[in-house]
Design an enzyme around this catalytic site. Structure first.
Site, short mmCIF file in Angstrom:
data_model
loop_
_atom_site.label_atom_id
_atom_site.label_comp_id
_atom_site.label_asym_id
_atom_site.label_seq_id
_atom_site.Cartn_x
_atom_site.Cartn_y
_atom_site.Cartn_z
N PRO A 2 0.82 -1.22 0.00
CA PRO A 2 0.00 0.00 0.00
C PRO A 2 0.85 1.27 0.00
CG PRO A 2 -0.85 -1.59 1.58
CD PRO A 2 0.47 -2.12 1.11
N GLU A 3 0.56 2.16 -0.95
CA GLU A 3 1.23 3.44 -1.03
C GLU A 3 0.17 4.53 -0.92
OE1 GLU A 3 4.28 3.73 -4.06
OE2 GLU A 3 4.30 1.55 -4.33
N ARG A 151 21.11 15.96 -0.53
CA ARG A 151 20.94 14.55 -0.21
C ARG A 151 21.97 13.73 -0.98
NH1 ARG A 151 17.40 13.54 4.14
NH2 ARG A 151 16.06 15.39 4.22
N ARG A 249 15.13 -2.90 -2.41
CA ARG A 249 13.88 -2.99 -3.15
C ARG A 249 14.14 -3.20 -4.63
NH1 ARG A 249 9.51 -1.22 -0.64
NH2 ARG A 249 8.59 -2.69 -2.09
#
Length: 259
Positions: A2-3, A151, A249
């Site tokens: 679920p996103e 980042r 992932r």
């Protein structure tokens, strides 16, 4: 998994089934989905309470009552369903809330990696959500560029970091990067101003299409609709899609389209 679009779907389920209803019965069929609260305390605090207006932040669903609130986190396999109390529970229905109209809200989860928390008040809800970045639906272009600046990690890893932006998962990130023609391994801090603008626009377009469906749609014109083919090809240029694990992932992208 679920996103954000999936949780928007669960939000719609709750609005149609639970909002404005009182809880008459709480059945904890598996306490393994409860986080920080016992089954006995959940029943004691929640029984007789009336649900108010639910809301979502990232992948979390918050359902306040006239007392405490429930904070739902769906992990890899969780979902929220509305059913009749007369319908037999499924094998993975872990928590059942029977409402005053005879319907049930059911938290179904096969793997039980996350679960449901009880928050005593608004301060407790804020504490649960404190580590999350801004919601992906709300973040503006300038704020988005600022979140990526400096980042050091790969852009996909950064987008999936819930402390940076809340709501994006594996499928969404691959789709957004494919739309923006950016390789998932690019360093976030190395993106140009134009690339950040394009990436943000892709994020907005993907969410605009996905949210009404309550899922990341597996359309054949989307990367999502091709990634699980036996020999997946890019929907845009027909080149073979590449696949590797990035930050644990499975990541899918087109070497020809994305750089």
């Amino acid at each position: 998994m679920p996103e954000l679009p999936d949780v928007e779907g669960f939000l719609a389920v709750f609005r149609s089934c639970g909002q404005g209803r009182s809880v008459e019965r709480i059945q904890v069929r598996d306490a393994g989905v409860l986080r920080g609260v016992s089954a006995a305390r959940l029943r004691d605090r929640l029984r007789g309470r009336r649900f108010g207006e639910p809301w979502r932040h990232g992948k979390r669903l918050v359902t306040p009552t006239d007392g405490p609130a429930l904070v739902w986190h769906f992990g890899m396999t969780g979902e929220l369903l509305c059913a009749s109390a007369d319908d037999p529970p499924a094998a993975h229905d872990r928590l059942l809330l029977t409402l005053d109209d005879g319907r049930q809200l059911r938290y179904r989860d096969q793997r039980k990696l996350q679960g449901v928390q009880l928050a005593a008040d608004d301060v407790a809800v804020e504490r649960i959500l404190a580590g999350l970045g801004p919601d992906a639906l709300d973040v503006g272009r300038v704020e988005f560029a600022g979140l990526l600046a400096g980042r050091r990690g790969a852009i996909k890893t950064t987008l999936m970091d819930q402390s940076v932006i809340a709501g994006l998962g594996n499928l969404l990130c691959d789709e957004i990067l494919w739309r923006a023609r950016l390789a998932p391994t690019r360093a976030a801090r190395d993106l140009s101003e134009e690339e950040c603008r394009t990436l943000h626009a892709s994020l907005r377009r993907v969410l605009k299409s996905a949210v009404p469906t309550g899922r990341v749609p597996p359309r054949r014109t989307w990367l999502t609709g091709r990634r699980d083919d036996p020999e997946p090809e890019c929907p845009r240029c027909d080149a073979p899609l590449r696949s590797r694990r990035l930050s644990g992932r499975r990541t899918v992208w087109c070497d020809r389209c994305q750089s």
